[in-house]
Design an enzyme around this catalytic site. Structure first.
Site, PDB file in Angstrom:
ATOM      1  N   SER A 162      60.766  66.433  76.825  1.00  0.00           N
ATOM      2  CA  SER A 162      60.692  67.876  77.083  1.00  0.00           C
ATOM      3  C   SER A 162      59.919  68.561  75.967  1.00  0.00           C
ATOM      4  CB  SER A 162      62.113  68.427  77.120  1.00  0.00           C
ATOM      5  OG  SER A 162      62.115  69.821  77.100  1.00  0.00           O
ATOM      6  N   TYR A 190      71.192  69.447  73.958  1.00  0.00           N
ATOM      7  CA  TYR A 190      70.283  68.894  74.964  1.00  0.00           C
ATOM      8  C   TYR A 190      68.941  68.551  74.310  1.00  0.00           C
ATOM      9  CZ  TYR A 190      66.797  68.602  78.604  1.00  0.00           C
ATOM     10  OH  TYR A 190      65.737  68.171  79.371  1.00  0.00           O
ATOM     11  N   LYS A 214      67.019  64.763  73.464  1.00  0.00           N
ATOM     12  CA  LYS A 214      65.663  64.316  73.841  1.00  0.00           C
ATOM     13  C   LYS A 214      64.902  63.836  72.596  1.00  0.00           C
ATOM     14  CE  LYS A 214      65.802  64.925  78.230  1.00  0.00           C
ATOM     15  NZ  LYS A 214      65.760  63.788  79.128  1.00  0.00           N
TER      16      LYS A 214
HETATM   17  P1  NAD Z   1      68.263  66.430  87.816  1.00  0.00           P
HETATM   18  O1  NAD Z   1      69.616  66.731  87.276  1.00  0.00           O
HETATM   19  O2  NAD Z   1      67.874  67.001  89.115  1.00  0.00           O
HETATM   20  O3  NAD Z   1      68.061  64.838  87.894  1.00  0.00           O
HETATM   21  C1  NAD Z   1      68.713  63.945  87.045  1.00  0.00           C
HETATM   22  C2  NAD Z   1      69.290  62.841  87.906  1.00  0.00           C
HETATM   23  O4  NAD Z   1      69.945  61.885  87.076  1.00  0.00           O
HETATM   24  C3  NAD Z   1      70.324  63.332  88.909  1.00  0.00           C
HETATM   25  O5  NAD Z   1      70.069  62.782  90.171  1.00  0.00           O
HETATM   26  C4  NAD Z   1      71.643  62.818  88.350  1.00  0.00           C
HETATM   27  O6  NAD Z   1      72.598  62.592  89.364  1.00  0.00           O
HETATM   28  C5  NAD Z   1      71.188  61.561  87.648  1.00  0.00           C
HETATM   29  N1  NAD Z   1      72.044  61.132  86.521  1.00  0.00           N
HETATM   30  C6  NAD Z   1      72.492  61.883  85.491  1.00  0.00           C
HETATM   31  N2  NAD Z   1      73.197  61.130  84.636  1.00  0.00           N
HETATM   32  C7  NAD Z   1      73.182  59.872  85.140  1.00  0.00           C
HETATM   33  C8  NAD Z   1      73.721  58.644  84.696  1.00  0.00           C
HETATM   34  N3  NAD Z   1      74.448  58.575  83.578  1.00  0.00           N
HETATM   35  N4  NAD Z   1      73.512  57.535  85.440  1.00  0.00           N
HETATM   36  C9  NAD Z   1      72.784  57.607  86.587  1.00  0.00           C
HETATM   37  N5  NAD Z   1      72.262  58.747  87.055  1.00  0.00           N
HETATM   38  C10 NAD Z   1      72.447  59.863  86.334  1.00  0.00           C
HETATM   39  O7  NAD Z   1      67.217  66.839  86.695  1.00  0.00           O
HETATM   40  P2  NAD Z   1      65.633  66.951  86.751  1.00  0.00           P
HETATM   41  O8  NAD Z   1      65.275  68.380  86.635  1.00  0.00           O
HETATM   42  O9  NAD Z   1      65.106  66.158  87.860  1.00  0.00           O
HETATM   43  O10 NAD Z   1      65.261  66.259  85.371  1.00  0.00           O
HETATM   44  C11 NAD Z   1      64.983  64.881  85.279  1.00  0.00           C
HETATM   45  C12 NAD Z   1      64.791  64.523  83.826  1.00  0.00           C
HETATM   46  O11 NAD Z   1      63.747  65.320  83.280  1.00  0.00           O
HETATM   47  C13 NAD Z   1      66.014  64.760  82.954  1.00  0.00           C
HETATM   48  O12 NAD Z   1      66.082  63.736  81.993  1.00  0.00           O
HETATM   49  C14 NAD Z   1      65.709  66.078  82.283  1.00  0.00           C
HETATM   50  O13 NAD Z   1      66.351  66.215  81.047  1.00  0.00           O
HETATM   51  C15 NAD Z   1      64.203  65.979  82.105  1.00  0.00           C
HETATM   52  N6  NAD Z   1      63.533  67.278  81.998  1.00  0.00           N
HETATM   53  C16 NAD Z   1      63.708  68.205  82.992  1.00  0.00           C
HETATM   54  C17 NAD Z   1      63.090  69.450  82.878  1.00  0.00           C
HETATM   55  C18 NAD Z   1      63.283  70.513  83.924  1.00  0.00           C
HETATM   56  O14 NAD Z   1      62.943  71.668  83.666  1.00  0.00           O
HETATM   57  N7  NAD Z   1      63.809  70.214  85.099  1.00  0.00           N
HETATM   58  C19 NAD Z   1      62.288  69.725  81.774  1.00  0.00           C
HETATM   59  C20 NAD Z   1      62.125  68.752  80.784  1.00  0.00           C
HETATM   60  C21 NAD Z   1      62.756  67.520  80.912  1.00  0.00           C
HETATM   61  C1  WQD Z   2      62.407  80.567  81.672  1.00  0.00           C
HETATM   62  C2  WQD Z   2      62.304  82.035  81.256  1.00  0.00           C
HETATM   63  C3  WQD Z   2      64.321  82.928  80.305  1.00  0.00           C
HETATM   64  C4  WQD Z   2      66.778  82.693  83.879  1.00  0.00           C
HETATM   65  C5  WQD Z   2      64.649  75.258  79.967  1.00  0.00           C
HETATM   66  C6  WQD Z   2      65.075  74.291  78.900  1.00  0.00           C
HETATM   67  C7  WQD Z   2      63.972  73.302  78.634  1.00  0.00           C
HETATM   68  C8  WQD Z   2      63.556  72.627  79.913  1.00  0.00           C
HETATM   69  C9  WQD Z   2      63.282  73.587  81.032  1.00  0.00           C
HETATM   70  C10 WQD Z   2      64.998  70.974  80.936  1.00  0.00           C
HETATM   71  C11 WQD Z   2      62.989  82.303  79.923  1.00  0.00           C
HETATM   72  C12 WQD Z   2      63.973  83.619  81.600  1.00  0.00           C
HETATM   73  C13 WQD Z   2      65.722  82.603  82.999  1.00  0.00           C
HETATM   74  C14 WQD Z   2      67.235  83.982  84.285  1.00  0.00           C
HETATM   75  C15 WQD Z   2      65.545  84.984  82.915  1.00  0.00           C
HETATM   76  N1  WQD Z   2      64.612  71.754  80.246  1.00  0.00           N
HETATM   77  N2  WQD Z   2      65.123  83.737  82.514  1.00  0.00           N
HETATM   78  N3  WQD Z   2      66.586  85.075  83.793  1.00  0.00           N
HETATM   79  O1  WQD Z   2      64.466  78.175  78.966  1.00  0.00           O
HETATM   80  O2  WQD Z   2      61.967  77.844  79.225  1.00  0.00           O
HETATM   81  O3  WQD Z   2      63.486  75.949  79.536  1.00  0.00           O
HETATM   82  O4  WQD Z   2      64.338  74.542  81.166  1.00  0.00           O
HETATM   83  O5  WQD Z   2      65.526  70.123  81.310  1.00  0.00           O
HETATM   84  O6  WQD Z   2      64.429  72.375  77.706  1.00  0.00           O
HETATM   85  O7  WQD Z   2      65.351  74.996  77.708  1.00  0.00           O
HETATM   86  O8  WQD Z   2      63.431  77.695  81.254  1.00  0.00           O
HETATM   87  O9  WQD Z   2      63.793  78.542  83.516  1.00  0.00           O
HETATM   88  O10 WQD Z   2      65.699  78.646  81.859  1.00  0.00           O
HETATM   89  O11 WQD Z   2      63.763  80.154  81.579  1.00  0.00           O
HETATM   90  O12 WQD Z   2      65.016  86.027  82.487  1.00  0.00           O
HETATM   91  O13 WQD Z   2      68.199  84.133  85.064  1.00  0.00           O
HETATM   92  O14 WQD Z   2      63.021  82.812  82.217  1.00  0.00           O
HETATM   93  O15 WQD Z   2      64.787  83.859  79.366  1.00  0.00           O
HETATM   94  O16 WQD Z   2      62.223  83.262  79.276  1.00  0.00           O
HETATM   95  P1  WQD Z   2      63.330  77.508  79.651  1.00  0.00           P
HETATM   96  P2  WQD Z   2      64.240  78.732  82.119  1.00  0.00           P
END
Ligand code: NAD
Ligand code: WQD
Length: 345
Positions: free
Chosen positions: A132, A157, A161
Site C-alpha cells: 500500500s 494496518y 504492510k
Molecule cells: P478484501 O477484504 O476485499 O479482500 C481480502 C480477502 O482476504 C477477503 O476475501 C478475505 O475474506 C480474505 N482474507 C482475509 N484474511 C484471510 C486469511 N487469514 N486467510 C484467508 N483469507 C483471508 O480487501 P481488498 O480491498 O481486496 O484488498 C486486498 C489486499 O490489498 C489486502 O491485503 C489489502 O490490505 C491490500 N490493499 C487494499 C487497498 C484498498 O484500498 N482496497 C489498498 C492498498 C492495499
Molecule cells: C479517501 C478520502 C478521506 C470517507 C485508505 C487507507 C489506505 C488504503 C486505501 C487499504 C480521504 C475522505 C472518506 C468518508 C471522506 N488501504 N473521506 N468521507 O484514507 O486515502 O486510504 O484506503 O487497504 O491504506 O488508509 O482512503 O477512501 O478512506 O479516503 O471525506 O466517509 O476521502 O478523508 O481524504 P484513504 P479513503
C-alpha cells in the site's frame, strides 16, 4: 508463461477482479480464502464473467481456508503444481487495526510468514504482494517514488504492510531463489464493467467511494466530508484513485516480470490527484443523482494529499492505468445500482 497461480484472498474486492484477468489470460487459478470479508458468490460471478468472455469454462478451483493454517497450505501445495502466488489475504480496515492490533499483525504479518514457509517447503518462490502507498508514511514528499525509504506509519494496518515488506526483503537477501514484487496500491475504486463484481463492504463503509455510492442509492442519507480546510486547491483531501481493473492488470504484468532475483517495489497509481469534492461531482454526473454531503471534522491520521509517480511500473512492467475517472464512476454506479445490497442482493 501460463501456469497455475495461487491467489490468497481471491474472493475479495481486488482479488476477484485479478482472478478474472488471470483466468481470461489463460492461467489456471486456485483461490484460498476464509471469506472473513467476502462472499463465495463473488467467485461464482468471476467464473461466469470468464466463461462469457472466453467461451470456455474458467479453470478456477476454490479452497475455503486460512493462510495462517500451515496444514491447509501444505495440502494445497501438494494437490496443485503452483507456479506463483498473488497474495491479497489480510485485514484492511485502518480504524479497526487501531482497536485490534494483534488481529492485524496475526493475519497480515504472521499469516504472510506462514504462507512463505509453505511456499519455501513446496519450492514455490514467485510472489506478488498487495502492499500500500501507506508504507511511505506521514512525512514523504509527493509524488511518492519507490526510491523513497518506507516511512513512519500512523496505524497498525500500515505498520503491518511495512513489516511484511521488510520480511520479504530479508527473505530475498537470504535466498536468491525468491522473486517478489511489492505492489504499492494507491486508492483502488470502480468495478468490473459487467456489473457482476465490485466492492461490497460489510457495515458502514470506511472508504470514500463505497460511501458515496451508498448515499446515491439511498442506503445512507449523506456523506460526511472529513475536513474542508486542508492546504489543497478546494480544501478537501486529494488522493490518486485508480480503476480496480487497471490494478488487476498490474498483477498480471508483475507476475510476468518475476524473472528477477530479489524484491522490487512498484507504485500502482495514475499519477493524478483528485479531491473529495471532485469525486462527489464526478459521481453525481455518472449516476445523474445528487449526493448530499456535509463538512465534518478532519479524520485522525488522514494526510492532505498524496499521489503516485507511476513511471517505474510503466518502464519495468509496461503497465499504466488506462481507465478514466468517468469510467471508475460509471462502473461503480453500475455495480451499486444493480446490486444495491452487494452480494446479498
Ligand atoms: P478484501 O477484504 O476485499 O479482500 C481480502 C480477502 O482476504 C477477503 O476475501 C478475505 O475474506 C480474505 N482474507 C482475509 N484474511 C484471510 C486469511 N487469514 N486467510 C484467508 N483469507 C483471508 O480487501 P481488498 O480491498 O481486496 O484488498 C486486498 C489486499 O490489498 C489486502 O491485503 C489489502 O490490505 C491490500 N490493499 C487494499 C487497498 C484498498 O484500498 N482496497 C489498498 C492498498 C492495499
Ligand atoms: C479517501 C478520502 C478521506 C470517507 C485508505 C487507507 C489506505 C488504503 C486505501 C487499504 C480521504 C475522505 C472518506 C468518508 C471522506 N488501504 N473521506 N468521507 O484514507 O486515502 O486510504 O484506503 O487497504 O491504506 O488508509 O482512503 O477512501 O478512506 O479516503 O471525506 O466517509 O476521502 O478523508 O481524504 P484513504 P479513503
Amino acid at each position: 508463461m501460463k501456469g497455475t497461480i495461487l491467489v490468497t484472498g481471491g474472493a475479495g474486492y481486488i482479488g476477484s477482479h485479478t482472478v478474472v484477468q488471470l483466468l481470461a489470460s489463460g492461467h489456471s487459478v486456485v483461490v484460498l480464502d476464509n471469506y472473513c470479508n467476502s462472499s463465495p458468490v463473488a467467485l461464482e460471478r468471476v467464473a461466469r464473467i470468464v466463461a462469457d468472455e472466453t467461451g470456455t469454462p474458467a479453470r478456477l478451483t476454490t479452497v475455503e481456508g486460512d493462510i495462517r493454517d500451515r496444514a491447509t497450505l501444505d495440502r494445497l501445495f501438494a494437490a496443485h503444481r503452483i507456479d506463483g502466488v498473488v497474495h491479497f489475504a489480510g485485514l484492511k480496515a485502518v480504524g479497526e487495526s487501531v482497536a485490534q492490533p494483534l488481529a492485524y499483525y496475526e493475519n497480515n504479518v504472521a499469516g504472510t510468514v506462514t504462507l512463505c514457509q509453505a511456499m519455501q517447503a513446496a519450492e514455490v518462490f514467485r510472489l506478488v504482494f498487495s502492499s500500500s502507498a501507506t508504507v511511505y508514511g506521514e512525512d514523504a514528499p509527493v509524488p511518492y517514488l519507490e526510491t523513497l525509504p518506507r516511512g513512519r506509519t500512523s496505524n497498525p494496518y500500515g505498520s503491518s504492510k511495512s513489516m511484511v515488506e521488510q520480511v520479504l526483503t530479508d527473505l530475498c537477501v537470504a535466498d536468491s531463489r525468491w522473486s517478489v514484487a511489492l505492489l504499492r496500491y494507491f486508492n483502488p475504486i470502480g468495478a468490473h464493467p459487467s456489473g457482476l463484481i465490485g466492492e461490497d463492504p460489510q457495515g458502514i463503509p470506511n472508504n470514500l467511494m463505497p460511501f458515496i455510492a451508498q448515499v446515491a442509492i439511498g442506503r445512507r442519507t449523506e456523506l460526511s466530508i472529513f475536513g474542508d480546510d486542508y492546504d489543497t486547491p478546494d480544501g478537501t483531501c486529494q488522493r490518486d484513485y485508480l480503476h480496480v481493473v487497471d490494478l488487476a492488470i498490474g498483477h498480471l504484468r508483475a507476475l510476468d516480470a518475476l524473472t528477477f532475483p530479489g524484491v522490487r517495489a512498484y507504485n500502482l497509481g495514475t499519477g493524478n490527484a483528485c479531491s473529495v469534492l471532485e469525486m462527489v461531482a464526478a459521481f453525481e454526473k455518472a449516476c445523474g443523482r445528487p449526493v448530499p454531503y456535509r463538512f465534518a471534522p478532519r479524520r485522525a491520521g488522514d494526510l492532505a494529499a498524496f499521489w503516485a509517480d507511476p513511471s517505474k511500473a510503466a518502464e519495468e512492467l509496461n503497465w499504466r492505468a488506462e481507465r478514466s475517472l468517468e469510467e471508475m464512476m460509471v462502473d461503480t454506479w453500475r455495480w451499486q445500482s444493480t446490486n444495491p445490497d452487494g452480494y446479498c442482493s
